[in-house]
Design a protein around this motif. Structure first.
Motif, PDB file in Angstrom:
ATOM      1  N   THR A 265       0.829  -1.205   0.000  1.00 23.80           N
ATOM      2  CA  THR A 265       0.000   0.000   0.000  1.00 23.80           C
ATOM      3  C   THR A 265       0.862   1.253   0.000  1.00 23.80           C
ATOM      4  O   THR A 265       0.654   2.173  -0.798  1.00 23.80           O
ATOM      5  CB  THR A 265      -0.952   0.004   1.218  1.00 23.80           C
ATOM      6  OG1 THR A 265      -1.814  -1.130   1.108  1.00 23.80           O
ATOM      7  CG2 THR A 265      -1.772   1.272   1.277  1.00 23.80           C
ATOM      8  N   VAL A 266       1.839   1.298   0.903  1.00 25.95           N
ATOM      9  CA  VAL A 266       2.722   2.468   0.983  1.00 25.95           C
ATOM     10  C   VAL A 266       3.526   2.605  -0.307  1.00 25.95           C
ATOM     11  O   VAL A 266       3.653   3.707  -0.858  1.00 25.95           O
ATOM     12  CB  VAL A 266       3.653   2.380   2.208  1.00 25.95           C
ATOM     13  CG1 VAL A 266       4.712   3.470   2.177  1.00 25.95           C
ATOM     14  CG2 VAL A 266       2.840   2.466   3.496  1.00 25.95           C
ATOM     15  N   ALA A 267       4.052   1.498  -0.804  1.00 24.73           N
ATOM     16  CA  ALA A 267       4.843   1.537  -2.040  1.00 24.73           C
ATOM     17  C   ALA A 267       4.012   2.060  -3.206  1.00 24.73           C
ATOM     18  O   ALA A 267       4.521   2.785  -4.068  1.00 24.73           O
ATOM     19  CB  ALA A 267       5.385   0.140  -2.367  1.00 24.73           C
ATOM     20  N   GLY A 268       2.730   1.732  -3.222  1.00 28.05           N
ATOM     21  CA  GLY A 268       1.859   2.199  -4.291  1.00 28.05           C
ATOM     22  C   GLY A 268       1.590   3.696  -4.248  1.00 28.05           C
ATOM     23  O   GLY A 268       1.300   4.309  -5.275  1.00 28.05           O
TER      24      GLY A 268
ATOM     25  N   ALA B 257       5.962  12.459  -7.590  1.00 33.20           N
ATOM     26  CA  ALA B 257       5.663  13.287  -8.769  1.00 33.20           C
ATOM     27  C   ALA B 257       5.406  14.730  -8.347  1.00 33.20           C
ATOM     28  O   ALA B 257       5.666  15.668  -9.114  1.00 33.20           O
ATOM     29  CB  ALA B 257       4.466  12.730  -9.519  1.00 33.20           C
ATOM     30  N   LYS B 258       4.925  14.916  -7.124  1.00 30.98           N
ATOM     31  CA  LYS B 258       4.653  16.250  -6.607  1.00 30.98           C
ATOM     32  C   LYS B 258       5.933  17.030  -6.293  1.00 30.98           C
ATOM     33  O   LYS B 258       5.876  18.233  -6.070  1.00 30.98           O
ATOM     34  CB  LYS B 258       3.788  16.171  -5.356  1.00 30.98           C
ATOM     35  CG  LYS B 258       2.405  15.598  -5.602  1.00 30.98           C
ATOM     36  CD  LYS B 258       1.651  15.439  -4.289  1.00 30.98           C
ATOM     37  CE  LYS B 258       0.315  14.736  -4.487  1.00 30.98           C
ATOM     38  NZ  LYS B 258      -0.375  14.513  -3.217  1.00 30.98           N
TER      39      LYS B 258
ATOM     40  N   LEU C  85      13.529   7.866  -3.847  1.00 32.09           N
ATOM     41  CA  LEU C  85      12.253   7.472  -3.250  1.00 32.09           C
ATOM     42  C   LEU C  85      11.485   6.480  -4.126  1.00 32.09           C
ATOM     43  O   LEU C  85      10.854   5.550  -3.614  1.00 32.09           O
ATOM     44  CB  LEU C  85      11.398   8.703  -2.955  1.00 32.09           C
ATOM     45  CG  LEU C  85      11.958   9.622  -1.861  1.00 32.09           C
ATOM     46  CD1 LEU C  85      11.168  10.918  -1.800  1.00 32.09           C
ATOM     47  CD2 LEU C  85      11.976   8.927  -0.512  1.00 32.09           C
ATOM     48  N   ASP C  86      11.554   6.652  -5.430  1.00 33.39           N
ATOM     49  CA  ASP C  86      10.911   5.692  -6.330  1.00 33.39           C
ATOM     50  C   ASP C  86      11.593   4.321  -6.221  1.00 33.39           C
ATOM     51  O   ASP C  86      10.925   3.279  -6.263  1.00 33.39           O
ATOM     52  CB  ASP C  86      10.926   6.190  -7.775  1.00 33.39           C
ATOM     53  CG  ASP C  86       9.937   7.327  -8.007  1.00 33.39           C
ATOM     54  OD1 ASP C  86       9.054   7.548  -7.150  1.00 33.39           O
ATOM     55  OD2 ASP C  86      10.059   8.009  -9.051  1.00 33.39           O
TER      56      ASP C  86
ATOM     57  N   LEU D 226      13.080   3.232  -3.517  1.00 31.49           N
ATOM     58  CA  LEU D 226      12.648   2.709  -2.230  1.00 31.49           C
ATOM     59  C   LEU D 226      11.260   2.081  -2.356  1.00 31.49           C
ATOM     60  O   LEU D 226      10.993   1.013  -1.792  1.00 31.49           O
ATOM     61  CB  LEU D 226      12.623   3.829  -1.188  1.00 31.49           C
ATOM     62  CG  LEU D 226      12.096   3.462   0.195  1.00 31.49           C
ATOM     63  CD1 LEU D 226      12.943   2.378   0.847  1.00 31.49           C
ATOM     64  CD2 LEU D 226      12.044   4.704   1.081  1.00 31.49           C
ATOM     65  N   ALA D 227      10.378   2.712  -3.103  1.00 38.04           N
ATOM     66  CA  ALA D 227       9.038   2.160  -3.320  1.00 38.04           C
ATOM     67  C   ALA D 227       9.116   0.810  -4.016  1.00 38.04           C
ATOM     68  O   ALA D 227       8.390  -0.129  -3.653  1.00 38.04           O
ATOM     69  CB  ALA D 227       8.184   3.131  -4.137  1.00 38.04           C
ATOM     70  N   THR D 228       9.991   0.695  -4.980  1.00 38.36           N
ATOM     71  CA  THR D 228      10.174  -0.589  -5.676  1.00 38.36           C
ATOM     72  C   THR D 228      10.670  -1.649  -4.695  1.00 38.36           C
ATOM     73  O   THR D 228      10.170  -2.788  -4.697  1.00 38.36           O
ATOM     74  CB  THR D 228      11.163  -0.427  -6.844  1.00 38.36           C
ATOM     75  OG1 THR D 228      10.622   0.519  -7.768  1.00 38.36           O
ATOM     76  CG2 THR D 228      11.420  -1.745  -7.551  1.00 38.36           C
ATOM     77  N   ASP D 229      11.626  -1.281  -3.843  1.00 37.92           N
ATOM     78  CA  ASP D 229      12.140  -2.227  -2.847  1.00 37.92           C
ATOM     79  C   ASP D 229      11.046  -2.625  -1.857  1.00 37.92           C
ATOM     80  O   ASP D 229      10.948  -3.793  -1.469  1.00 37.92           O
ATOM     81  CB  ASP D 229      13.320  -1.623  -2.089  1.00 37.92           C
ATOM     82  CG  ASP D 229      14.552  -1.434  -2.959  1.00 37.92           C
ATOM     83  OD1 ASP D 229      14.604  -2.002  -4.074  1.00 37.92           O
ATOM     84  OD2 ASP D 229      15.477  -0.703  -2.519  1.00 37.92           O
ATOM     85  N   MET D 230      10.221  -1.662  -1.443  1.00 34.52           N
ATOM     86  CA  MET D 230       9.126  -1.958  -0.519  1.00 34.52           C
ATOM     87  C   MET D 230       8.108  -2.888  -1.164  1.00 34.52           C
ATOM     88  O   MET D 230       7.572  -3.791  -0.509  1.00 34.52           O
ATOM     89  CB  MET D 230       8.435  -0.670  -0.075  1.00 34.52           C
ATOM     90  CG  MET D 230       9.242   0.155   0.897  1.00 34.52           C
ATOM     91  SD  MET D 230       8.425   1.696   1.321  1.00 34.52           S
ATOM     92  CE  MET D 230       6.990   1.101   2.183  1.00 34.52           C
ATOM     93  N   LYS D 231       7.844  -2.671  -2.432  1.00 35.21           N
ATOM     94  CA  LYS D 231       6.902  -3.529  -3.158  1.00 35.21           C
ATOM     95  C   LYS D 231       7.439  -4.960  -3.226  1.00 35.21           C
ATOM     96  O   LYS D 231       6.704  -5.923  -2.995  1.00 35.21           O
ATOM     97  CB  LYS D 231       6.672  -2.970  -4.560  1.00 35.21           C
ATOM     98  CG  LYS D 231       5.599  -3.670  -5.333  1.00 35.21           C
ATOM     99  CD  LYS D 231       5.351  -2.984  -6.663  1.00 35.21           C
ATOM    100  CE  LYS D 231       4.236  -3.642  -7.423  1.00 35.21           C
ATOM    101  NZ  LYS D 231       3.965  -2.971  -8.692  1.00 35.21           N
ATOM    102  N   THR D 232       8.715  -5.085  -3.503  1.00 34.40           N
ATOM    103  CA  THR D 232       9.346  -6.409  -3.558  1.00 34.40           C
ATOM    104  C   THR D 232       9.305  -7.082  -2.189  1.00 34.40           C
ATOM    105  O   THR D 232       8.917  -8.249  -2.069  1.00 34.40           O
ATOM    106  CB  THR D 232      10.797  -6.290  -4.050  1.00 34.40           C
ATOM    107  OG1 THR D 232      10.793  -5.724  -5.360  1.00 34.40           O
ATOM    108  CG2 THR D 232      11.493  -7.638  -4.076  1.00 34.40           C
ATOM    109  N   ALA D 233       9.686  -6.341  -1.137  1.00 33.80           N
ATOM    110  CA  ALA D 233       9.688  -6.908   0.212  1.00 33.80           C
ATOM    111  C   ALA D 233       8.272  -7.289   0.640  1.00 33.80           C
ATOM    112  O   ALA D 233       8.068  -8.354   1.241  1.00 33.80           O
ATOM    113  CB  ALA D 233      10.296  -5.910   1.196  1.00 33.80           C
TER     114      ALA D 233
END
Length: 125
Positions: free
Chosen positions: A23-26, A33-34, A66-67, A69-76
């Motif tokens: 959820t956070v990664a998404g 983008a902001k 940060l993007d 990190l989001a990819t890593d969070m999604k993988t984890a």
């Protein structure tokens, strides 16, 4: 030394943690983008200054970081969910082959009362 108690896994908690990570990664890409607009506005007001280019580079580097990190969070998160699923499947497959859990004894010596099955003496007795 005592016997190693091992560890306990709660698949529901692993699944919840994995879902939270997803959820956070998404949400990260829409938030990163902001970063572009305020950085571009600030850098635009610094036209001709080296700090304007540095600010643009800094904003871009933060977005990339940060993007990533989001990819890593999604993988984890996906790995946590898979791990929970695997624990559940293993437990179900092995349920018929495992001995029942041993009853906990408060007597470290497991002292038995002669002639009385299942009764343990305590140190105070």
């Amino acid at each position: 030394m005592g016997q190693d108690p091992g560890f306990t896994v709660k698949p529901g908690e692993l699944t919840a943690a994995g879902n939270n990570a997803l959820t956070v990664a998404g949400k990260v890409p829409e938030e990163t983008a902001k970063l572009a607009e305020p950085s571009a506005t600030a850098a635009g007001s610094l036209a001709g200054w080296q700090s304007g280019a540095a600010l643009t580079g800094c904003g871009s580097a933060w977005k990339t970081l940060l993007d990533g990190l989001a990819t890593d969070m999604k993988t984890a998160g996906g790995h946590l969910i898979t791990c929970a699923h695997d624990y559940r499947n293993t437990d179900h497959r092995n349920a018929d082959h495992l001995p029942p859990p041993a009853a906990a004894s408060h007597d470290p010596f497991e002292t038995k009362v002669a002639g009385v099955a299942g009764v343990h003496l305590t140190r105070d007795a």
